[in-house]
Design a protein around this motif. Structure first.
Motif, short mmCIF file in Angstrom:
data_model
loop_
_atom_site.label_atom_id
_atom_site.label_comp_id
_atom_site.label_asym_id
_atom_site.label_seq_id
_atom_site.Cartn_x
_atom_site.Cartn_y
_atom_site.Cartn_z
N ARG A 593 49.37 34.66 31.52
CA ARG A 593 48.38 34.06 32.42
C ARG A 593 47.78 35.16 33.30
NH1 ARG A 593 49.96 30.48 37.40
NH2 ARG A 593 51.44 29.61 35.94
N PHE A 594 46.44 35.18 33.40
CA PHE A 594 45.75 36.11 34.27
C PHE A 594 45.64 35.51 35.68
CE2 PHE A 594 44.03 37.52 30.17
CZ PHE A 594 44.15 38.90 30.30
N LEU A 595 45.77 36.36 36.69
CA LEU A 595 45.56 35.98 38.08
C LEU A 595 44.55 36.95 38.67
CD1 LEU A 595 49.32 35.56 39.06
CD2 LEU A 595 47.78 33.79 38.24
N PHE A 596 43.38 36.44 39.06
CA PHE A 596 42.32 37.29 39.58
C PHE A 596 42.12 37.04 41.08
CE2 PHE A 596 41.23 37.18 35.10
CZ PHE A 596 40.85 38.48 34.85
N ARG A 597 41.75 38.09 41.79
CA ARG A 597 41.40 37.97 43.20
C ARG A 597 40.15 38.81 43.46
NH1 ARG A 597 44.34 36.65 47.96
NH2 ARG A 597 42.84 36.59 49.66
N SER A 598 39.09 38.17 43.96
CA SER A 598 37.83 38.88 44.19
C SER A 598 37.75 39.34 45.63
CB SER A 598 36.64 37.98 43.85
OG SER A 598 36.63 36.84 44.68
N SER A 599 37.34 40.58 45.83
CA SER A 599 37.12 41.11 47.17
C SER A 599 35.64 41.12 47.53
CB SER A 599 37.69 42.53 47.28
OG SER A 599 37.08 43.36 46.31
N GLN A 600 34.83 40.52 46.66
CA GLN A 600 33.39 40.42 46.89
C GLN A 600 32.88 39.27 46.04
OE1 GLN A 600 32.80 44.03 43.66
NE2 GLN A 600 32.13 44.33 45.71
N GLN A 601 31.69 38.83 46.31
CA GLN A 601 31.11 37.77 45.51
C GLN A 601 30.67 38.32 44.15
OE1 GLN A 601 28.00 35.91 47.74
NE2 GLN A 601 29.42 34.89 49.13
N GLY A 602 30.72 37.47 43.13
CA GLY A 602 30.30 37.93 41.82
C GLY A 602 30.53 36.89 40.75
N TYR A 603 30.29 37.30 39.50
CA TYR A 603 30.44 36.42 38.34
C TYR A 603 31.38 37.09 37.35
CZ TYR A 603 26.63 33.59 40.12
OH TYR A 603 25.85 32.76 40.89
N LEU A 604 32.40 36.36 36.94
CA LEU A 604 33.44 36.89 36.07
C LEU A 604 33.30 36.29 34.66
CD1 LEU A 604 36.10 38.54 35.74
CD2 LEU A 604 37.31 36.42 36.34
N TYR A 605 33.39 37.15 33.67
CA TYR A 605 33.40 36.72 32.27
C TYR A 605 34.58 37.40 31.57
CZ TYR A 605 28.48 35.70 33.39
OH TYR A 605 27.33 35.25 33.96
N LEU A 606 35.29 36.65 30.74
CA LEU A 606 36.36 37.19 29.92
C LEU A 606 36.03 36.92 28.45
CD1 LEU A 606 39.57 36.03 31.85
CD2 LEU A 606 38.29 38.15 32.12
N VAL A 607 36.05 37.96 27.64
CA VAL A 607 35.74 37.84 26.22
C VAL A 607 36.89 38.44 25.43
CG1 VAL A 607 34.16 38.45 24.37
CG2 VAL A 607 33.26 37.95 26.66
N ASN A 608 37.37 37.71 24.45
CA ASN A 608 38.50 38.13 23.62
C ASN A 608 38.00 38.65 22.27
OD1 ASN A 608 41.19 36.36 21.96
ND2 ASN A 608 41.11 38.49 22.59
N GLU A 609 38.44 39.85 21.92
CA GLU A 609 38.10 40.46 20.62
C GLU A 609 39.39 40.57 19.81
OE1 GLU A 609 36.37 44.65 18.77
OE2 GLU A 609 36.24 44.25 20.94
N SER A 610 39.44 39.92 18.68
CA SER A 610 40.67 39.84 17.90
C SER A 610 40.93 41.16 17.16
CB SER A 610 40.56 38.72 16.86
OG SER A 610 39.71 39.13 15.79
#
Length: 736
Positions: A593-610
């Motif tokens: 499981r990923f746990l993210f914490r942002s220190s600024q505003q923004g847009y997050l994308y995660l893409v999986n490459e097999s």
């Protein structure tokens, strides 16, 4: 990946429903005449638990209920006191019923803590003192609770065995100057026997009615039972003539006589004969119950016996600790001049004068400055700090750093019989202050949590991360707004320096007690494919992860973009959870499981490459995901995100090889990825499988935005940092 069930397929009630795109309701924990109360988690704040109160449906008193519901929200929003549960948000359910989101108190009710025969005097004194302070904070805002009883008082255990008292359920409170007709004029009698005052039963509640209720609670805390005369309307209305047949000392002989007199005064039939202020009643009753304390001749000051080192008289206060930077290098005359000037500046602030006039302020001299202890208002301490900082902008002879903390203190007299204060709350404020440099106004996590509820301060406090102090790592926030405060990362926080011999990086933290280093590792994360690159969600497990979700400390030279993540890994057999530190190879069927914490505003994308299979590579849009209920990857300042949400894990496939997770962090939505997201959401309900053309576009974007991006291992996670408006870091995962 499994899709979130629709509202129609959920179990009866609101369990499983998500409101406002962030609050996921888990289960009902209470129900009353006006509404139901539900436990929920906030997906935008790292699954933090909250309480959601939902107004019931149509009833004969629907208009009055709605009015009181709105007033409860107003009441909680107006009160700034750690002894009153905070309101966080509001809105409407899908069925149009209004709801409130409130602070979750992890504790028990006072009702469950009162034993037969009553509480120990020291315990009762500490809790009554806090109750009086919290109730006075409500009264100062023109709010009458009207339903104060042990069921509406929560006890929260905190560090070092201390207990914080919080008043909840302002559902039938009276807010001064409310426009809609109240229950007194609508024929509705609100309150609970035996805690209801005579005038309240007659439909004329006032603030003195709450003091009556507090008196009944104090009686019950000491004697273990309530007065029989107050259990029915007849006895209540006859109180003025009949009085009480059995008094507290008749039920418990060792109750101090003075304590009994104070309780009976609070239970006077006439409101004007009761104590004028709840706080004064709480203080005086607490003093009467503390036999080791000898009263001095000065009002509000008492001496402690030589053997009394307990915190029985503890209350929550708000401490502003001020320190003149480098004062130890000054001459004696220079120190005296600087401290005197700083005292003059502090005395001139409106918050200092307001608190002193209300007898709510105590000052303590320290070696290089002083501490101001605000006994009632956190906003008073914060506003005082900003007013001092505003004046100090023009001061050139010395610099000051400040720390603010909300925590337990106890009042006492010093060896000269002067009024003083001590306790863990003061030492923690000093520790917070010591983490800063010149012009820093640092705030503890406890104080910052309370400030978040007020729009005036919400956008002015900034999460700095962990400071390595003599007490261990502490989570600190910084107050700055472009006018006052210091926006730079304090020098005592983790910084990054290159190692010439290896070309790697080492993170350091500097504290007064020494220096320690953390060897960096290659950032590791995982997302693997079961079929055609898809990722399955493992069932939730019972054990709660113990990872600190705070923002990791950052480098002194701040890059254009930065986001911090951690990774939890669970073994294939479902046992054991650990924060990934240095392992680079995963066993098949491991869960993450990923746990993210942002220190600024923004847009997050995660893409999986097999991994390549028969020469083919599959790309999957991992986040945002319709299956996770996330239509947007937007994160605000200080936002926390778990992927997948809740306590679910991503299960790795048995397929062997090296696969990649591309973490893309942008300051604005990326049009190519937004188009892909929209298409996969609509076509296959968020499974995320990309077309070859979409994979090509994504690959090119990853290649363009990876230059100059680095990962640095911090104590609380891994920082991804880089220049530009968009940064991408490809995390490689091996599993065999």
């Amino acid at each position: 990946m499994a899709n979130e069930p629709s509202a129609e397929s959920r179990s009866p009630g609101y369990a499983g429903v998500k409101v406002k795109g962030r609050y996921v309701i888990e289960r009902e924990i209470g129900r009353g005449g006006m509404g139901s109360v539900w436990l929920a988690r906030d997906e935008q704040l790292f699954q933090r638990r909250v309480v959601i109160k939902i107004l019931l449906g149509q009833t004969e008193q629907a208009e009055w209920f709605l009015k009181k519901f709105i007033e409860e929200q107003a009441a909680l929003a107006m009160i700034d006191h750690p002894g009153v549960v905070g309101v966080l948000d509001s809105g409407e359910m899908p069925d149009r019923k209004p709801f409130l989101v409130m602070q979750y108190v992890d504790g028990t009710t006072l009702r469950k803590e009162i034993p037969p025969g009553g509480l120990p005097f020291a315990t009762a004194a500490a809790w009554i003192r806090q109750l009086g302070s919290a109730l006075s904070a409500a009264h100062a805002r023109g709010i009458t609770h009207r339903d104060l009883k042990p069921e509406n008082i929560m006890l929260q255990r905190v560090a070092d065995g201390e207990t914080l008292v919080k008043i909840i359920d302002f559902g039938i409170a009276v807010v001064k100057d409310a426009q809609a007709p109240d229950g007194a004029r609508s024929g509705i009698i609100a309150g609970s026997f035996p805690y209801m005052a005579p005038e309240q039963f007659l439909g004329e509640p006032e603030q003195a009615s709450d003091i009556f209720s507090l008196g009944v609670i104090a009686w019950e805390m000491l004697a273990g039972v309530t007065p029989k005369e107050l259990s029915n309307p007849g006895g209540l209305l006859a109180l003025a003539n009949a009085g009480f047949k059995l008094k507290p000392r008749d039920l418990r002989a060792d109750i101090p006589e003075r304590a009994e007199k104070l309780i009976l005064k609070a239970l006077s039939a006439a409101p004007k004969e009761r104590p004028a202020r709840a706080r004064d009643f709480g203080i005086e009753l607490a003093e009467a119950l503390e036999p080791k304390q000898e009263r001095s001749g000065v009002t509000g000051v008492w001496k402690q016996g030589p053997e009394d080192s307990s915190l029985d008289s503890a209350q929550v206060a708000h401490v502003l600790f001020l320190d003149i930077v480098g004062a130890s290098t000054y001459s004696i005359d220079g120190q005296r001049s600087a401290v005197s000037r700083l005292q003059t500046i502090a005395r001139a602030t409106t918050e200092f004068q307001r608190a002193r006039a209300a007898d709510q302020l105590i000052s303590l001299a320290t070696g290089d400055g002083f501490a101001l202890v605000f006994l009632q208002r956190l906003e008073g301490a914060i506003a005082c700090a900003t007013q001092i900082a505003e004046v100090l902008k023009k001061e050139t002879s010395f610099k000051v750093r400040m720390g603010v903390h909300t925590g337990p203190v106890f009042l006492l007299s010093d060896v000269t019989d002067s009024r003083s204060v001590a306790g863990a709350g003061i030492s923690r404020a000093e520790t917070v202050m010591s983490c800063g440099d010149a012009d820093h106004i640092l705030i503890s996590d406890t104080a910052a949590e309370a400030l978040r509820h007020f729009g005036r301060w919400r956008d002015r406090i900034h999460d700095v991360g962990l400071c390595q102090s003599k007490e261990g790592p502490i989570h600190v926030w910084s107050l700055h707004d472009g006018s006052i405060g210091n926006p730079a990362t304090p020098s005592k926080f983790l910084t990054v320096r290159p190692e010439a011999a290896t070309g790697t990086a080492t993170t350091q933290a500097v504290s007064g007690g020494g220096r320690w280093t953390v060897n960096p590792i290659v950032a590791i994360a995982a997302a693997a494919l079961i079929t055609l690159g898809g990722i399955a969600v493992a069932h939730r497990f019972a054990r709660k992860a113990t990872l600190d979700p705070s923002t990791a400390p950052r480098a002194e030279t701040k890059p254009a973009r930065e986001i911090v993540y951690s990774l939890l890994v669970k073994k294939p057999d479902g046992s054991g959870v650990e924060d990934m530190k240095s392992e680079r190879i995963f066993a098949p069927n491991s869960m993450i499981r990923f746990l993210f914490r942002s220190s600024q505003q923004g847009y997050l994308y995660l893409v999986n490459e097999s991994p390549p299979q028969d020469g083919q590579v599959t790309w999957v849009f991992l986040y945002p995901s319709a299956a996770q209920g996330a239509a947007s990857g937007q994160l605000g300042f200080g936002s926390m995100l778990a992927v997948p949400p809740g306590e679910d894990f991503l299960k790795l496939d048995e397929q062997m090889g090296t696969e990649k997770v591309h973490v893309i962090w942008a300051d604005a939505p990326l049009e190519p990825l937004e188009r892909i997201k929209k298409r996969v959401f609509e076509s296959i309900q968020g499974a995320g499988l990309m077309t070859p053309e979409e994979a090509r576009v994504t690959r090119e974007l990853v290649e363009r935005t990876s230059a100059g991006v680095e990962t640095v291992r911090l104590e609380t996670g891994t920082a991804i940092r880089g220049p530009g408006n968009v940064i991408t870091k490809t995390i490689r995962l091996e599993h065999y």
